[in-house]
Design a protein around this motif. Sequence first.
Motif, PDB file in Angstrom:
ATOM      1  N   GLN A 211      31.832  57.196  30.650  1.00 58.51           N
ATOM      2  CA  GLN A 211      31.431  56.289  31.718  1.00 58.51           C
ATOM      3  C   GLN A 211      32.555  55.319  32.084  1.00 58.51           C
ATOM      4  OE1 GLN A 211      28.088  56.398  33.410  1.00 58.51           O
ATOM      5  NE2 GLN A 211      28.824  58.336  32.625  1.00 58.51           N
ATOM      6  N   VAL A 212      33.338  54.913  31.101  1.00 60.51           N
ATOM      7  CA  VAL A 212      34.511  54.082  31.399  1.00 60.51           C
ATOM      8  C   VAL A 212      35.456  54.852  32.316  1.00 60.51           C
ATOM      9  CG1 VAL A 212      36.600  53.057  30.419  1.00 60.51           C
ATOM     10  CG2 VAL A 212      34.402  52.717  29.283  1.00 60.51           C
ATOM     11  N   THR A 213      35.712  56.096  31.926  1.00 60.18           N
ATOM     12  CA  THR A 213      36.625  56.923  32.712  1.00 60.18           C
ATOM     13  C   THR A 213      36.087  57.116  34.129  1.00 60.18           C
ATOM     14  OG1 THR A 213      37.337  58.070  30.725  1.00 60.18           O
ATOM     15  CG2 THR A 213      37.739  59.179  32.805  1.00 60.18           C
ATOM     16  N   GLN A 214      34.780  57.382  34.224  1.00 56.32           N
ATOM     17  CA  GLN A 214      34.222  57.648  35.549  1.00 56.32           C
ATOM     18  C   GLN A 214      34.238  56.400  36.438  1.00 56.32           C
ATOM     19  OE1 GLN A 214      30.425  59.563  34.843  1.00 56.32           O
ATOM     20  NE2 GLN A 214      31.384  61.044  33.495  1.00 56.32           N
ATOM     21  N   TRP A 215      34.009  55.233  35.849  1.00 58.19           N
ATOM     22  CA  TRP A 215      34.128  53.996  36.630  1.00 58.19           C
ATOM     23  C   TRP A 215      35.563  53.835  37.120  1.00 58.19           C
ATOM     24  CZ3 TRP A 215      32.380  49.635  38.940  1.00 58.19           C
ATOM     25  CH2 TRP A 215      31.011  49.348  38.884  1.00 58.19           C
ATOM     26  N   GLN A 216      36.515  54.230  36.296  1.00 59.63           N
ATOM     27  CA  GLN A 216      37.913  53.936  36.626  1.00 59.63           C
ATOM     28  C   GLN A 216      38.581  55.022  37.471  1.00 59.63           C
ATOM     29  OE1 GLN A 216      40.117  52.486  33.231  1.00 59.63           O
ATOM     30  NE2 GLN A 216      38.533  51.005  32.705  1.00 59.63           N
ATOM     31  N   THR A 217      38.066  56.259  37.378  1.00 65.85           N
ATOM     32  CA  THR A 217      38.638  57.296  38.258  1.00 65.85           C
ATOM     33  C   THR A 217      37.902  57.344  39.587  1.00 65.85           C
ATOM     34  OG1 THR A 217      37.164  59.039  37.459  1.00 65.85           O
ATOM     35  CG2 THR A 217      39.265  58.764  36.304  1.00 65.85           C
ATOM     36  N   SER A 218      36.614  57.018  39.563  1.00 68.50           N
ATOM     37  CA  SER A 218      35.751  57.140  40.749  1.00 68.50           C
ATOM     38  C   SER A 218      35.655  58.592  41.212  1.00 68.50           C
ATOM     39  CB  SER A 218      36.241  56.239  41.882  1.00 68.50           C
ATOM     40  OG  SER A 218      35.175  55.873  42.713  1.00 68.50           O
ATOM     41  N   ILE A 219      35.889  59.509  40.311  1.00 67.48           N
ATOM     42  CA  ILE A 219      35.634  60.932  40.592  1.00 67.48           C
ATOM     43  C   ILE A 219      34.905  61.472  39.355  1.00 67.48           C
ATOM     44  CG2 ILE A 219      36.596  63.123  41.410  1.00 67.48           C
ATOM     45  CD1 ILE A 219      39.189  61.703  42.029  1.00 67.48           C
ATOM     46  N   PRO A 220      33.608  61.186  39.241  1.00 62.42           N
ATOM     47  CA  PRO A 220      32.943  61.485  37.962  1.00 62.42           C
ATOM     48  C   PRO A 220      32.793  62.968  37.657  1.00 62.42           C
ATOM     49  CG  PRO A 220      31.364  60.676  39.586  1.00 62.42           C
ATOM     50  CD  PRO A 220      32.733  60.494  40.173  1.00 62.42           C
TER      51      PRO A 220
ATOM     52  N   VAL B 273      43.424  37.221  47.024  1.00 58.10           N
ATOM     53  CA  VAL B 273      43.224  37.810  45.693  1.00 58.10           C
ATOM     54  C   VAL B 273      41.728  38.013  45.467  1.00 58.10           C
ATOM     55  CG1 VAL B 273      43.555  37.517  43.211  1.00 58.10           C
ATOM     56  CG2 VAL B 273      45.285  36.656  44.808  1.00 58.10           C
ATOM     57  N   THR B 274      41.362  39.229  45.141  1.00 57.72           N
ATOM     58  CA  THR B 274      39.947  39.553  44.916  1.00 57.72           C
ATOM     59  C   THR B 274      39.777  40.111  43.514  1.00 57.72           C
ATOM     60  OG1 THR B 274      39.604  40.013  47.254  1.00 57.72           O
ATOM     61  CG2 THR B 274      37.989  40.927  45.714  1.00 57.72           C
ATOM     62  N   THR B 275      38.841  39.532  42.790  1.00 54.01           N
ATOM     63  CA  THR B 275      38.541  39.968  41.426  1.00 54.01           C
ATOM     64  C   THR B 275      37.199  40.687  41.426  1.00 54.01           C
ATOM     65  OG1 THR B 275      39.687  38.030  40.558  1.00 54.01           O
ATOM     66  CG2 THR B 275      38.179  39.168  39.057  1.00 54.01           C
ATOM     67  N   PHE B 276      37.146  41.811  40.709  1.00 53.13           N
ATOM     68  CA  PHE B 276      35.839  42.478  40.568  1.00 53.13           C
ATOM     69  C   PHE B 276      35.572  42.770  39.095  1.00 53.13           C
ATOM     70  CE2 PHE B 276      36.859  46.952  39.650  1.00 53.13           C
ATOM     71  CZ  PHE B 276      38.187  47.052  40.047  1.00 53.13           C
ATOM     72  N   THR B 277      34.298  42.730  38.732  1.00 54.24           N
ATOM     73  CA  THR B 277      33.924  43.083  37.371  1.00 54.24           C
ATOM     74  C   THR B 277      33.472  44.539  37.326  1.00 54.24           C
ATOM     75  OG1 THR B 277      31.616  42.392  37.636  1.00 54.24           O
ATOM     76  CG2 THR B 277      33.171  40.732  36.863  1.00 54.24           C
ATOM     77  N   ALA B 278      33.663  45.158  36.179  1.00 59.37           N
ATOM     78  CA  ALA B 278      33.216  46.537  35.959  1.00 59.37           C
ATOM     79  C   ALA B 278      32.887  46.675  34.482  1.00 59.37           C
ATOM     80  CB  ALA B 278      34.303  47.527  36.364  1.00 59.37           C
ATOM     81  N   SER B 279      32.122  47.689  34.138  1.00 60.16           N
ATOM     82  CA  SER B 279      31.751  47.918  32.745  1.00 60.16           C
ATOM     83  C   SER B 279      31.338  49.376  32.572  1.00 60.16           C
ATOM     84  CB  SER B 279      30.600  46.989  32.349  1.00 60.16           C
ATOM     85  OG  SER B 279      30.360  47.040  30.963  1.00 60.16           O
ATOM     86  N   ASP B 280      31.244  49.823  31.324  1.00 62.08           N
ATOM     87  CA  ASP B 280      30.877  51.212  31.062  1.00 62.08           C
ATOM     88  C   ASP B 280      29.585  51.567  31.801  1.00 62.08           C
ATOM     89  OD1 ASP B 280      32.283  49.874  29.055  1.00 62.08           O
ATOM     90  OD2 ASP B 280      31.690  51.269  27.485  1.00 62.08           O
TER      91      ASP B 280
END
Lengths: 486, 208
Positions: free
Chosen positions: A168-177, A384-391
């Motif tokens: 899920q970490v990988t999928q959040w970060q690649t955006s190609i699940p 500057v834009t900050t976004f949060t993400a998580s597994d």
Amino acid sequence: MNSFALNSFTTRRNFLSRAAFSGLGMTAAGSIIRDFGLMQSAMAAQGPVSGYKAIVCLFLSGGNDANNWIVPTDTETYNAYATARGGLLQIPQAALLPLNVGGSPITDADGHTYGLHPSSSRLQTLFAEGKVASLLNIGSLVRPTTKTQYNANPTFYRPPQLFSHSDQVTQWQTSIPDQAPTTGWCGRVADIINGVANPAGNISMSISLAGANTLQVGNMVAQYQVATTGAETLSGALMGGNNVRVKAMRDMMGLPNANLQRQAYAEVLDRAIATGDLLNTSISNTANDAFWTNAFPTTSIGSQMKMIARLIEARGPSKFNMNRQIFFCQIGGFDTHTAQVRTNTGTDNVLSNTGAHYSLLFQVSEAIFAFQRAMEQLGVANDVTTFTASDFSRTFPNNSQGSDHGWGSNHFVVGGAVNGGKFYGKLPTLAINGPDDTGTGRWIPTLSVDQHSATLARWFGVDSSMMSALLPNLSRFSSSNLGFMG
Amino acid sequence: MKRGRLIFSGVLVLAVAVSLWRFRESQSDAGSPVTAGPEVGEADPGSGKPEAPATSDAETAVPPADAVAASAVPRSVPAPLPAANPASPQRQSPAAPPLPVEKRPAAVVPEPAQAEVEALARNIRDYRDRFGGNPVGNNAEIVREMDGGNAKGAAYLPSDLKRLNGQGELIDEWGTPYFFHQESAKEIEIRSAGADRVLWTSDDIVAR
């Protein structure tokens, strides 16, 4: 002969098979790099990128229980929350920090009002100032998915290895699940935009304060890792009183070498030393904490975000000379299967400021607030834009000590350019085994990471015509712009 | 130039041929009679019996399909004890309330319980080898997947491990549902709460 020994031999059949696939792989890699090169050319044809913009990813590692980060406060929905959540994790309605703008509660499209976790008063302040947007029930999706579809055709609708951390970490970060990970979506953004945005940049466009990550992996732009104290360099007594050994080493690396591999290695090493020196010199003026009108917290995430602020301060032509930058920072500890609300004294109390989850969310809120104030001080609050993400988020009912792996989550986007003080997306029906639940309160997301990434990438300057290359699954979703970026 | 094109074309043709060959091989692997049990819905659609797994590990106890079906009845579980910190109603397992702290036994791991967790880990490994990744979901979902509810109808839950509660969850010998911590496609931690029936305490029994 044992099986291990047998396995160590490669048959001609295997060799030919592997060689053929390697050939295809190299052809594909070459093709990808060529494609991104073409996109850079297309970007260049549209003219130079002017002005400064940066994206900051704050990753909450382990799977943040966002069900307690943003809680519905209208009576009917709060009661549903309280019923399903259970006593241990349930935050009393009176303890929630109301999300108001101008003193009035803000509603989402369905008329729900919300409150923040009691730890997050600083985020509440920024929300009231219109600098924070809240995204409801967002997660990695292969395609829009209903509960019926989720159950009827798992391989078509479910992201692979749903509910596992690393996937899920990988999928959040690649955006190609639904594809094997090769690059992160921010890495691909950098591949597209770096050449035109930072033609004479002195540092990598992608900087990580939390080590190697998937988000910033690109085909052409390499991520550069920085510690909270700055770049690690070869210096000090071991390198001689006046760094004479470093100088000698660099002189040697500057000598021409007939061996191309040695030559390339020498160049990379020499460049790394030079970049480290440049970085540390460029940020020296912000070393003193007194530089910042609003102090950064001394936590790990506070220190990481302070270093990002210092790097942004050094963005100008006389230092880094960057127009576009992407930063990554991370805070761990969110995998709260147990002791989610346990205090240092062993008391289970959701409102205790020493409870595990309370402490983590407090650190995040304080760090984001200090960073936003720092951006305002530097005059780049709108850039500057900050976004949060998580597994993922976590199961809605408690497991008697904490919560387990979930799916759809709530997140924030912070910055002056954010169309803030609003909610985006749709709160799931807070009913276990209800229409939005896969079972045990794991919500099927209604906003996808792809849509989130596309909205940020468009603001960052990626042309609409390149979105399908950046995010190949984006066209499966009804909207490519969630509207939270102005 | 011409020669280069010829070589490139040759590599492409070779790659296509190898791909076809590998595809044929994988098809024949999938269809090979690894056990006596038929694929669900194929040779014997009437039986509905799950297929036993293909495994090279002689220690992995895989029962015949009829034994798996017969073992669906949960074995006896201990009487419930008062819960100090109850789970949400939707998460409660009737057989798994934790013991109060003062009544928790010393952390001595009984060998059969350890062996059971390790056997479970081996069977999940066999599943992973077959399907390329771990089963996913909560306890009951993983049980269903391991018990024949997968694409190949293969069963990986022999009768000596198949102890279920009323919610279809796999429970340990003290009646607490196992906890499956999904770390990645290849890594999963299986955790029994142990004799104190409280997860994440010193008497937990863990295998991966």
